[in-house]
Design a protein around this motif. Structure first.
Motif, PDB file in Angstrom:
ATOM      1  N   LYS A  76      26.958  37.146   9.371  1.00 17.82           N
ATOM      2  CA  LYS A  76      27.032  37.982  10.436  1.00 17.82           C
ATOM      3  C   LYS A  76      25.808  38.724  10.352  1.00 17.82           C
ATOM      4  N   GLN A  78      24.602  41.850  13.822  1.00 16.73           N
ATOM      5  CA  GLN A  78      24.640  42.478  14.715  1.00 16.73           C
ATOM      6  C   GLN A  78      23.726  43.907  14.782  1.00 16.73           C
ATOM      7  N   ILE A 108      19.487  37.772  19.332  1.00 17.14           N
ATOM      8  CA  ILE A 108      20.724  38.244  19.708  1.00 17.14           C
ATOM      9  C   ILE A 108      20.802  39.471  21.082  1.00 17.14           C
ATOM     10  N   ASN A 110      23.665  40.383  22.842  1.00 16.12           N
ATOM     11  CA  ASN A 110      24.530  41.295  23.047  1.00 16.12           C
ATOM     12  C   ASN A 110      24.632  42.127  22.142  1.00 16.12           C
ATOM     13  N   GLU A 113      28.311  43.519  18.818  1.00 17.15           N
ATOM     14  CA  GLU A 113      29.060  42.657  18.358  1.00 17.15           C
ATOM     15  C   GLU A 113      28.303  42.106  17.437  1.00 17.15           C
ATOM     16  N   GLU A 115      28.151  38.647  15.550  1.00 12.45           N
ATOM     17  CA  GLU A 115      27.740  37.171  15.412  1.00 12.45           C
ATOM     18  C   GLU A 115      27.450  36.630  14.096  1.00 12.45           C
TER      19      GLU A 115
END
Length: 166
Positions: A76, A78, A108, A110, A113, A115
């Motif tokens: 994960k 971010q 990335i 965004n 969040e 991801e």
């Protein structure tokens, strides 16, 4: 019924509160943070990227891999805020050659969040080094970015532990 827990990564969610046994490519670029921002548990890694749109890396020497067996990788990631960067890249590879040992990569765009980055890898040796590099792109080469990392898994056969599924 028993489940096999076969994650070859030690301290995959940084829940020990420290970086070990991970190593960073530079001093003071990998900080363990805690709080509600974590994807899993209480802790996550905050990896600062380098100046000039270059990356910093965390690495871990994985042991007890089964050669010629396939492993599933998940992490994960971010980018918490733009902070002057346009996007960040995360690249995961095994060993010293990022091209031959490539597992996964993503840009990335965004911010704020979590991801999921996934990939597969066929082990070549019983011991190999897993590398996760993060770099952020900005028109201003004096800007650094941050990429948060949590919940790393490298699942496959070998060195599995059994626990009850109750």
């Amino acid at each position: 019924m028993a489940l096999s827990v076969c994650n070859a990564v030690i301290n995959p969610s940084f829940e020990t509160g420290n970086l070990s046994p991970w190593t960073a490519s530079a001093v003071n670029v990998a900080k363990i943070s805690n709080g509600t921002s974590a994807y899993d548990g209480d802790y996550y890694l905050n990896l600062q990227t380098a100046y000039g749109n270059r990356g910093n890396t965390i690495s871990q020497h994985l042991k007890h891999l089964t050669p010629r067996s396939e492993y599933d990788f998940n992490v994960k990631v971010q980018v918490p805020s733009p902070g002057g960067v346009e996007y960040c890249s995360v690249y995961v590879y095994m060993g010293k050659n990022a091209t031959i040992g490539k597992i996964a990569s993503a840009n990335i765009f965004n911010f704020g969040e979590w991801e999921t980055l996934t990939g597969t890898y066929k082990a070549k040796r019983p011991q190999e080094t897993l590398n996760i590099i993060a770099a952020c792109d900005s028109e201003d080469s004096s800007v650094t970015g941050n990429v948060w990392i949590d919940d790393i898994s490298f699942d496959g056969p070998g060195n599995c532990k059994t626990k009850s599924d109750e």
